[in-house]
Design an enzyme around this catalytic site. Structure first.
Site: not given
Length: 277
Positions: A72, A128, A188, A74-75
């Protein structure tokens, strides 16, 4: 950073418990975990390069390694810039498409970097995403420690974007067996929202109530609620407790039907959390 004492019964590490393990804030609620030792560093899931570069400058560190858990943005958004700027080696899941990956990893592999006192075992934890991995072991003197990406959160777990309830339930089951003192480095700051939901599932859980109070104190100070611990998650996180009577009964009541397996309980809990306000 001002410290406060935890309510009785809640054994949760404070935000500055480990000088060598630093949650670097990114975006609105991400943490990029920075591991430092003797002027060297590794980072986990750098969704942005700038916060990492700033932390490296401020701490006088050289980046040696980048560990990725899943694909993802944001990683992984900062990976190319960081690797080009520092020459750091990029480790990541073998079965996901990443901006860069120098070393491909699957369960059973190990990441060992002696100069960082880093010795991490790789776990496959799909759910996920399909190829999500986690890192468990020792990092710069902190042992045991778990970098779990978006699989496990304090009081919660990741949404099922690519996997099934059975896969995520099995992945979380790998974490349940880890030592209680394992430091859980989630990606997070979702703790308060997760614990509000967890209290709706398990309203009589005194440890959960105390943990929520502690988390509120930390956030009011502007401090991270992380790392959590496996022991605390086993006591308070409904997703790790799908075999316990109080959780199965709550899930069945919410679903309005009997549930015949821990996977069914997990699926109901995940849907409950998805729609919780």
């Amino acid at each position: 950073m001002q410290a406060t004492s935890a309510p009785a019964g809640v054994d949760v590490p404070g935000p500055a418990s480990f000088a060598s393990l630093v949650p670097v804030p990114a975006f609105s609620d991400n943490y990029i975990w920075l591991v430092e030792r003797q002027g060297l560093a590794a980072v986990v899931d750098p969704g942005q390069a700038e916060p990492v570069l700033r932390a490296l400058r401020e701490r006088g560190l050289q980046l040696r390694a980048i560990l990725l858990t899943h694909h993802h943005a944001d990683h992984v958004g900062g990976v190319l810039e960081l690797s080009l700027a520092t020459g750091a080696v990029v480790y990541g899941p073998a079965d996901e498409t990443l901006p860069r990956r120098d070393v491909a990893l699957r369960e059973g592999d190990q990441v060992r970097i002696e100069e960082l006192d880093l010795a991490m075992d790789v776990l496959d934890v799909p759910g996920h995403t399909a190829g999500h991995i986690a890192y468990y072991g020792r990092a710069a003197g902190v042992e045991p420690v778990l970098f779990c990406g978006d699989t496990l959160f304090a009081g919660g777990c990741g949404r099922l974007f690519e996997g099934t309830p059975a896969q995520m339930s099995d992945s979380l089951g790998k974490f349940v067996t880890l030592p209680a003192e394992t430091q859980v480095c989630c990606a997070h700051e979702y703790t308060l929202a997760n614990l509000r939901w967890a209290q709706a599932v398990d309203p009589a859980n005194r440890t959960l109530q105390q943990w929520y109070q502690r988390a509120q104190q930390l956030r009011e100070q502007g401090s991270p609620t992380l790392p959590s611990t496996i022991g605390l998650e086993r006591d308070t996180n409904p997703f790790l407790r799908t075999r316990q009577v109080e959780i199965t009964q709550a899930a069945a009541a919410h679903a309005g039907r009997s549930l015949n397996s821990p996977v069914e309980v997990f699926a109901v809990l995940r849907e409950w959390k998805n729609n919780f306000k």
